[in-house]
Design an enzyme around this catalytic site. Structure first.
Site, PDB file in Angstrom:
ATOM      1  N   HIS A 109      -1.201  -0.048  -9.936  1.00  0.00           N
ATOM      2  CA  HIS A 109      -1.818  -0.959  -8.960  1.00  0.00           C
ATOM      3  C   HIS A 109      -2.353  -2.205  -9.672  1.00  0.00           C
ATOM      4  CE1 HIS A 109      -3.667  -1.047  -4.706  1.00  0.00           C
ATOM      5  NE2 HIS A 109      -3.485  -2.285  -5.156  1.00  0.00           N
TER       6      HIS A 109
ATOM      7  N   ARG B 224       0.856  -1.179   0.000  1.00  0.00           N
ATOM      8  CA  ARG B 224       0.000   0.000   0.000  1.00  0.00           C
ATOM      9  C   ARG B 224       0.896   1.235   0.000  1.00  0.00           C
ATOM     10  NH1 ARG B 224      -3.478  -2.944  -1.391  1.00  0.00           N
ATOM     11  NH2 ARG B 224      -5.550  -3.263  -0.475  1.00  0.00           N
TER      12      ARG B 224
ATOM     13  N   GLU C 247      -4.333   7.369  -5.564  1.00  0.00           N
ATOM     14  CA  GLU C 247      -4.477   6.584  -6.791  1.00  0.00           C
ATOM     15  C   GLU C 247      -5.774   6.959  -7.495  1.00  0.00           C
ATOM     16  OE1 GLU C 247      -4.108   2.421  -5.934  1.00  0.00           O
ATOM     17  OE2 GLU C 247      -2.146   2.639  -4.987  1.00  0.00           O
TER      18      GLU C 247
END
Length: 319
Positions: free
Chosen positions: A274, A226, A255
């Site tokens: 991601h 993360r 993000e």
């Protein structure tokens, strides 16, 4: 009754038709209505925080399943204190993420980023690259993902250690495990620091200026965990001032990463969106995993991948 939260109300999760249950598909705007009377909730939109906002409507909820390994965006105080069982997608992403990490390690050692730059400039530049055999990797995170990373890196010839909540002198996958709290004292050993820890109060910002300052000047950071685990300002400074060799980053504080964020152009930075665990067919695998657990729930059997809501992840000894 099982409520299913999707990004769009028209979305449908594959493989649920054979389950002996009624499903209500909804988006975040419709969750308050969909969760009323529902005994279970599938968070197919796994980054959504909508449940927090409609918690008072969840009058019959017994079980929440999130189609992700991390549960940091889901857990909130009322849910933690309730009797609602939370399960996650533990196991689905282990191998794909380990392959991503191995690819990042190889790409860094072989100078792939520089090769692409030379190619774009039509510049023939001979140089020697490094071997990964015998290189040192410190994997922070001793859960399923971290262990799969460690096993794959060992198989590729790297020497691996781990970092976890509790230090251990002997571990079958990591050999030695140091305490994550002592990371600054351990990172000087490694050529590659891989972050695979869950985001908790203990890990938030754990890779700070002190840890980055203790790394080798040619060391490589890989973050597939993360974004908030890393102090991004400190990382940007370390890359810009070339105090570490590079960073492969799949996760960020914000993000999508804003187009004007300086990390895009930081020396030695490789940015991905991601996606480290998202291989072709992964959604079908996630759906099958939920369906298997739903059958257990409908039959009154113990659920798999039960999250310790206080710790924020599936703890050792939990199915």
């Amino acid at each position: 009754m099982i409520a299913v939260l999707c990004e769009h109300e028209s979305d449908r999760v594959p493989g649920l038709a054979g389950l002996d249950a009624e499903f209500r598909h909804c988006d975040a705007d419709g969750l308050a209505q969909a969760v009323k009377g529902a005994q279970a909730l599938l968070l197919w939109d796994y980054f959504s925080t909508a449940l927090r906002d409609v918690w008072t409507h969840a009058d019959a909820l017994e079980w929440v399943h999130v189609a992700a390994a991390g549960v940091d965006t889901l857990l909130f105080e009322e849910l933690r204190d309730s009797d609602v069982v939370v399960t996650n997608a533990r196991g689905v992403f282990d191998r794909p993420i380990a392959e991503y990490v191995l690819g990042a390690v190889i790409a860094y050692a072989k100078g792939t980023q520089a090769s692409l730059d030379f190619q774009r400039r039509h510049e023939w530049r001979y140089r020697e690259t490094r071997s990964i055999t015998g290189a040192h990797a410190l994997v922070a995170g001793t859960g399923g993902i971290g262990r799969e990373i460690a096993r794959l890196l060992r198989a590729a010839g790297l020497s691996v250690r781990g970092a976890g909540r509790v230090a251990a002198a002997s571990d079958p996958d990591f050999g030695t495990v140091v305490a994550t709290a002592d990371l600054a004292g351990a990172v000087g050993w490694c050529d590659h620091l891989v972050l695979a820890v869950p985001l908790t109060d203990a890990t938030r910002g754990v890779v700070d200026a002190e840890v980055l300052g203790a790394m080798k000047p040619d060391a490589h950071l890989v973050n597939i965990a993360r974004g908030p685990i890393v102090d991004e300002d400190a990382l940007l400074a370390a890359l810009t001032e070339r105090r570490i060799g590079g960073a492969t980053l799949d996760v960020f504080d914000i993000e999508p990463l804003p187009a004007d964020h300086p990390l895009w152009d930081a020396p030695g930075a490789v940015i991905t969106a991601h996606m480290s665990g998202d291989v072709v067919g992964f959604r079908d695998t996630l759906a099958c995993q939920f369906a298997d657990n739903a059958r257990r729930w409908l039959a009154g059997q113990p659920l798999l991948n039960v999250v310790d809501k206080k710790l924020g992840y599936v703890s050792a000894g939990t199915a």
